[in-house]
Motif scaffolding. Structure first.
Motif, PDB file in Angstrom:
ATOM      1  N   THR A 113       0.838  -1.207   0.000  1.00 46.81           N
ATOM      2  CA  THR A 113       0.000   0.000   0.000  1.00 46.81           C
ATOM      3  C   THR A 113       0.869   1.251   0.000  1.00 46.81           C
ATOM      4  N   TYR A 114       1.905   1.258   0.833  1.00 49.57           N
ATOM      5  CA  TYR A 114       2.800   2.416   0.888  1.00 49.57           C
ATOM      6  C   TYR A 114       3.602   2.574  -0.402  1.00 49.57           C
ATOM      7  N   THR A 115       3.955   1.479  -1.050  1.00 45.89           N
ATOM      8  CA  THR A 115       4.668   1.571  -2.326  1.00 45.89           C
ATOM      9  C   THR A 115       3.840   2.380  -3.317  1.00 45.89           C
ATOM     10  N   LEU A 116       2.576   2.039  -3.437  1.00 45.24           N
ATOM     11  CA  LEU A 116       1.697   2.749  -4.375  1.00 45.24           C
ATOM     12  C   LEU A 116       1.513   4.207  -3.957  1.00 45.24           C
ATOM     13  N   ARG A 117       1.323   4.444  -2.689  1.00 48.71           N
ATOM     14  CA  ARG A 117       1.128   5.802  -2.181  1.00 48.71           C
ATOM     15  C   ARG A 117       2.376   6.658  -2.389  1.00 48.71           C
ATOM     16  N   HIS A 118       3.549   6.099  -2.065  1.00 44.86           N
ATOM     17  CA  HIS A 118       4.805   6.843  -2.228  1.00 44.86           C
ATOM     18  C   HIS A 118       5.081   7.143  -3.698  1.00 44.86           C
ATOM     19  N   ALA A 119       4.802   6.172  -4.558  1.00 45.79           N
ATOM     20  CA  ALA A 119       5.043   6.378  -5.993  1.00 45.79           C
ATOM     21  C   ALA A 119       4.170   7.523  -6.518  1.00 45.79           C
ATOM     22  N   ARG A 120       2.916   7.572  -6.101  1.00 44.19           N
ATOM     23  CA  ARG A 120       2.026   8.665  -6.538  1.00 44.19           C
ATOM     24  C   ARG A 120       2.535  10.017  -6.040  1.00 44.19           C
ATOM     25  N   ARG A 121       2.998  10.066  -4.795  1.00 40.97           N
ATOM     26  CA  ARG A 121       3.525  11.333  -4.264  1.00 40.97           C
ATOM     27  C   ARG A 121       4.769  11.768  -5.024  1.00 40.97           C
ATOM     28  N   ALA A 122       5.654  10.814  -5.326  1.00 43.25           N
ATOM     29  CA  ALA A 122       6.884  11.143  -6.039  1.00 43.25           C
ATOM     30  C   ALA A 122       6.584  11.606  -7.466  1.00 43.25           C
ATOM     31  N   GLU A 123       5.552  11.040  -8.077  1.00 39.72           N
ATOM     32  CA  GLU A 123       5.181  11.450  -9.429  1.00 39.72           C
ATOM     33  C   GLU A 123       4.740  12.912  -9.468  1.00 39.72           C
ATOM     34  N   LYS A 124       4.158  13.395  -8.377  1.00 38.84           N
ATOM     35  CA  LYS A 124       3.764  14.807  -8.314  1.00 38.84           C
ATOM     36  C   LYS A 124       4.980  15.726  -8.327  1.00 38.84           C
ATOM     37  N   ARG A 128       9.524   9.474 -12.195  1.00 34.50           N
ATOM     38  CA  ARG A 128       8.891   8.248 -12.651  1.00 34.50           C
ATOM     39  C   ARG A 128       9.191   7.191 -11.595  1.00 34.50           C
ATOM     40  N   SER A 129       8.240   6.287 -11.383  1.00 32.50           N
ATOM     41  CA  SER A 129       8.438   5.254 -10.372  1.00 32.50           C
ATOM     42  C   SER A 129       8.184   3.868 -10.927  1.00 32.50           C
ATOM     43  N   LYS A 130       8.946   2.923 -10.407  1.00 37.81           N
ATOM     44  CA  LYS A 130       8.732   1.497 -10.619  1.00 37.81           C
ATOM     45  C   LYS A 130       8.731   0.857  -9.231  1.00 37.81           C
ATOM     46  N   ALA A 131       8.413  -0.417  -9.190  1.00 38.95           N
ATOM     47  CA  ALA A 131       8.465  -1.144  -7.923  1.00 38.95           C
ATOM     48  C   ALA A 131       9.194  -2.456  -8.130  1.00 38.95           C
ATOM     49  N   ALA A 132       9.734  -2.983  -7.054  1.00 41.05           N
ATOM     50  CA  ALA A 132      10.369  -4.300  -7.046  1.00 41.05           C
ATOM     51  C   ALA A 132       9.881  -5.013  -5.788  1.00 41.05           C
ATOM     52  N   GLN A 133       9.203  -6.121  -5.980  1.00 38.17           N
ATOM     53  CA  GLN A 133       8.642  -6.888  -4.867  1.00 38.17           C
ATOM     54  C   GLN A 133       9.268  -8.270  -4.856  1.00 38.17           C
ATOM     55  N   ILE A 134       9.993  -8.581  -3.795  1.00 35.50           N
ATOM     56  CA  ILE A 134      10.661  -9.878  -3.678  1.00 35.50           C
ATOM     57  C   ILE A 134       9.609 -10.967  -3.499  1.00 35.50           C
ATOM     58  N   GLU A 135       9.766 -12.036  -4.268  1.00 39.19           N
ATOM     59  CA  GLU A 135       8.893 -13.204  -4.148  1.00 39.19           C
ATOM     60  C   GLU A 135       9.053 -13.792  -2.744  1.00 39.19           C
ATOM     61  N   LEU A 169      11.255  -7.229 -10.053  1.00 39.19           N
ATOM     62  CA  LEU A 169      10.766  -6.142 -10.915  1.00 39.19           C
ATOM     63  C   LEU A 169       9.461  -6.531 -11.609  1.00 39.19           C
ATOM     64  N   HIS A 170       9.334  -7.793 -12.001  1.00 40.39           N
ATOM     65  CA  HIS A 170       8.087  -8.278 -12.593  1.00 40.39           C
ATOM     66  C   HIS A 170       6.946  -8.157 -11.576  1.00 40.39           C
ATOM     67  N   ASN A 171       7.192  -8.640 -10.349  1.00 44.95           N
ATOM     68  CA  ASN A 171       6.167  -8.540  -9.308  1.00 44.95           C
ATOM     69  C   ASN A 171       5.824  -7.083  -9.012  1.00 44.95           C
ATOM     70  N   GLY A 172       6.824  -6.222  -9.050  1.00 47.84           N
ATOM     71  CA  GLY A 172       6.587  -4.800  -8.835  1.00 47.84           C
ATOM     72  C   GLY A 172       5.761  -4.188  -9.946  1.00 47.84           C
ATOM     73  N   ALA A 173       6.017  -4.609 -11.195  1.00 46.57           N
ATOM     74  CA  ALA A 173       5.233  -4.112 -12.325  1.00 46.57           C
ATOM     75  C   ALA A 173       3.775  -4.539 -12.185  1.00 46.57           C
ATOM     76  N   LEU A 174       3.554  -5.760 -11.702  1.00 48.89           N
ATOM     77  CA  LEU A 174       2.180  -6.219 -11.475  1.00 48.89           C
ATOM     78  C   LEU A 174       1.498  -5.361 -10.410  1.00 48.89           C
ATOM     79  N   LEU A 175       2.230  -5.044  -9.363  1.00 46.46           N
ATOM     80  CA  LEU A 175       1.677  -4.192  -8.304  1.00 46.46           C
ATOM     81  C   LEU A 175       1.321  -2.810  -8.835  1.00 46.46           C
ATOM     82  N   MET A 176       2.192  -2.259  -9.663  1.00 37.65           N
ATOM     83  CA  MET A 176       2.002  -0.884 -10.150  1.00 37.65           C
ATOM     84  C   MET A 176       1.034  -0.792 -11.340  1.00 37.65           C
ATOM     85  N   ALA A 177       0.625  -1.921 -11.911  1.00 36.03           N
ATOM     86  CA  ALA A 177      -0.274  -1.898 -13.064  1.00 36.03           C
ATOM     87  C   ALA A 177      -1.542  -1.135 -12.712  1.00 36.03           C
ATOM     88  N   ARG A 178      -1.913  -0.197 -13.575  1.00 40.19           N
ATOM     89  CA  ARG A 178      -3.063   0.671 -13.284  1.00 40.19           C
ATOM     90  C   ARG A 178      -4.393   0.067 -13.721  1.00 40.19           C
TER      91      ARG A 178
END
Length: 196
Positions: A113-124, A128-135, A169-178
């Motif tokens: 949840t914080y990854t998505l929230r932080h990425a939106r704040r940084a975009e303002k 540009r933001s990406k995410a990386a989520q360890i399996e 990075l793949h898992n992070g891309a799935l998380l960040m998918a809009r």
């Protein structure tokens, strides 16, 4: 081990038989705040001037693990800690040439949840933001420093590290998918999976 923090104080971790200290094995200096700023190693402070990507992870050991693979990494020190002051300073230093931020926070519900929230704040701010989520597997929490140790124990450490980072990075891309379509395309690109 103890690491000084930007706003004063420190973060420390007890290494020798930490189980003796229960939840006190890692702590911040009493009365000090790390809010708004990240921890970075001295060598990373120079890298921040021209790095194409800056990875923001939770822990200092995680940042150090990434640094050992040549990644420009900083530690937010908590998943809910948004490094606003540090990002504003980086924005001022790199105006017109901002790096991509890679949010490599822990892979648990709150941190996602914080990854998505932080990425939106940084975009303002223009980042540009990406995410990386360890399996996470076998019910055991796995961090960046755990991936470093796994890679070192592998027959081909570089190949293992690259595979683990690619999956994160793949898992992070799935998380960040809009949208569901975006998510479906990401899944198809990796596994040729035609439904989910």
């Amino acid at each position: 081990v103890r690491f000084p923090l930007v706003k004063g104080g420190w973060w420390e971790r007890l290494i020798d038989r930490p189980h003796r200290f229960g939840k006190m094995k890692a702590r911040f200096a009493p009365g000090e705040s790390y809010a708004g700023v990240w921890w970075s190693a001295p060598s990373v402070r120079t890298q921040l001037l021209d790095a194409r990507e800056v990875w923001i992870v939770e822990g200092i050991f995680d940042a150090i693990a990434l640094m050992q693979h040549g990644v420009c990494a900083v530690a937010a020190l908590s998943s809910n800690a948004y490094p606003e002051v540090s990002l504003q300073e980086l924005h001022a230093l790199r105006r017109g040439d901002l790096p991509t931020l890679v949010w490599g926070l822990d892979n648990e519900p709150g941190a996602r949840t914080y990854t998505l929230r932080h990425a939106r704040r940084a975009e303002k701010l223009g980042f540009r933001s990406k995410a990386a989520q360890i399996e996470q597997s076998d019910g055991k929490k796995t961090d960046w420093n755990d991936l470093l140790l796994r890679a070192r124990a592998a027959e081909d450490p570089d190949e293992q590290w690259q595979a683990d980072v690619a999956l994160a990075l793949h898992n992070g891309a799935l998380l960040m998918a809009r949208t569901a379509i975006d998510k479906g395309l990401i899944m198809y690109e990796r596994d040729k999976q035609v439904e989910f």
